[in-house]
Design a protein around this motif. Structure first.
Motif, PDB file in Angstrom:
ATOM      1  N   MET A   1       0.838  -1.190   0.000  1.00 51.78           N
ATOM      2  CA  MET A   1       0.000   0.000   0.000  1.00 51.78           C
ATOM      3  C   MET A   1       0.883   1.254   0.000  1.00 51.78           C
ATOM      4  N   ARG A   2       0.420   2.278  -0.643  1.00 50.98           N
ATOM      5  CA  ARG A   2       1.155   3.543  -0.709  1.00 50.98           C
ATOM      6  C   ARG A   2       0.602   4.484   0.362  1.00 50.98           C
ATOM      7  N   PHE A   3       1.478   5.018   1.184  1.00 50.83           N
ATOM      8  CA  PHE A   3       1.065   5.958   2.224  1.00 50.83           C
ATOM      9  C   PHE A   3       1.502   7.358   1.835  1.00 50.83           C
ATOM     10  N   ASN A   4       0.561   8.307   1.865  1.00 49.29           N
ATOM     11  CA  ASN A   4       0.889   9.695   1.567  1.00 49.29           C
ATOM     12  C   ASN A   4       0.720  10.567   2.801  1.00 49.29           C
ATOM     13  N   GLU A   5      -0.483  10.585   3.310  1.00 46.29           N
ATOM     14  CA  GLU A   5      -0.797  11.413   4.476  1.00 46.29           C
ATOM     15  C   GLU A   5      -0.818  10.542   5.722  1.00 46.29           C
ATOM     16  N   ILE A   6      -0.114  10.988   6.773  1.00 43.06           N
ATOM     17  CA  ILE A   6      -0.201  10.263   8.039  1.00 43.06           C
ATOM     18  C   ILE A   6      -0.445  11.247   9.180  1.00 43.06           C
ATOM     19  N   PHE A   7      -1.114  10.753  10.209  1.00 39.15           N
ATOM     20  CA  PHE A   7      -1.314  11.511  11.445  1.00 39.15           C
ATOM     21  C   PHE A   7      -0.429  10.864  12.509  1.00 39.15           C
ATOM     22  N   ALA A 123      14.221   0.428  12.146  1.00 39.15           N
ATOM     23  CA  ALA A 123      13.668  -0.879  11.728  1.00 39.15           C
ATOM     24  C   ALA A 123      12.158  -0.901  11.906  1.00 39.15           C
ATOM     25  N   LEU A 124      11.682  -0.336  12.999  1.00 36.30           N
ATOM     26  CA  LEU A 124      10.243  -0.309  13.259  1.00 36.30           C
ATOM     27  C   LEU A 124       9.528   0.557  12.208  1.00 36.30           C
ATOM     28  N   ILE A 125      10.090   1.716  11.914  1.00 35.76           N
ATOM     29  CA  ILE A 125       9.503   2.609  10.907  1.00 35.76           C
ATOM     30  C   ILE A 125       9.426   1.900   9.551  1.00 35.76           C
ATOM     31  N   LYS A 126      10.503   1.222   9.181  1.00 33.94           N
ATOM     32  CA  LYS A 126      10.502   0.492   7.908  1.00 33.94           C
ATOM     33  C   LYS A 126       9.426  -0.573   7.904  1.00 33.94           C
ATOM     34  N   ASP A 127       9.298  -1.282   9.028  1.00 32.96           N
ATOM     35  CA  ASP A 127       8.286  -2.329   9.168  1.00 32.96           C
ATOM     36  C   ASP A 127       6.878  -1.744   8.999  1.00 32.96           C
ATOM     37  N   ILE A 128       6.626  -0.623   9.634  1.00 33.39           N
ATOM     38  CA  ILE A 128       5.306   0.022   9.576  1.00 33.39           C
ATOM     39  C   ILE A 128       4.960   0.451   8.139  1.00 33.39           C
ATOM     40  N   PHE A 129       5.948   0.959   7.416  1.00 37.73           N
ATOM     41  CA  PHE A 129       5.665   1.515   6.090  1.00 37.73           C
ATOM     42  C   PHE A 129       5.914   0.562   4.932  1.00 37.73           C
ATOM     43  N   GLN A 130       6.168  -0.703   5.220  1.00 35.49           N
ATOM     44  CA  GLN A 130       6.391  -1.660   4.116  1.00 35.49           C
ATOM     45  C   GLN A 130       5.114  -1.958   3.378  1.00 35.49           C
TER      46      GLN A 130
END
Length: 130
Positions: A1-7, A123-130
């Motif tokens: 999935m592509r993420f653009n906007e995050i809160f 590593a956590l950030i990468k995991d979240i945004f994969q």
């Protein structure tokens, strides 16, 4: 999935700074909006929804915050999510490792994708945004 906007919903300014840095350092190209409590984030969601602007693709939510905490935010979110124009992924990122909080998270399993504990790492950030 592509993420653009995050809160990013967290009352800790250091956490905001860390998230910004980790996103930059890992070349994760998203547009983060930062809120210090659940009340501000809900108002942000409602205002985007009412104006027809892009809702966030993801919310990184802390639990322990003033005004409206993460659980109260999720209660409110549960009641409005069917009106929203898209599904929003919610990850809890909290310093709480309290078993009571893990149990509460089960109650919101329809709303929460994952429960992560701080500190947030590359590593956590990468995991979240994969």
């Amino acid at each position: 999935m592509r993420f653009n906007e995050i809160f990013v919903v967290d009352d800790d300014k250091v956490h905001h700074f860390m998230i910004k840095k980790l996103l930059q350092n890992n070349q994760i190209n998203v547009n983060p909006s930062f809120f210090e409590n659940g009340f501000e984030a809900l108002n942000g969601l409602k205002s985007l929804h009412n104006s027809g602007e892009n809702l966030p693709d993801m919310i990184l939510l802390d639990i322990n915050m003033p005004v409206l905490d993460g659980w109260q935010f999720l209660e409110e979110f549960k009641s409005i999510k069917s009106e929203l124009s898209k599904e929003i992924i919610i990850h809890i990122i909290s310093s709480s490792e309290d078993t009571e909080d893990f149990s509460k998270a089960e109650f919101f399993k329809e709303e929460i994708n994952n429960y992560y504990t701080k500190p947030v790492t590359g590593a956590l950030i990468k995991d979240i945004f994969q």
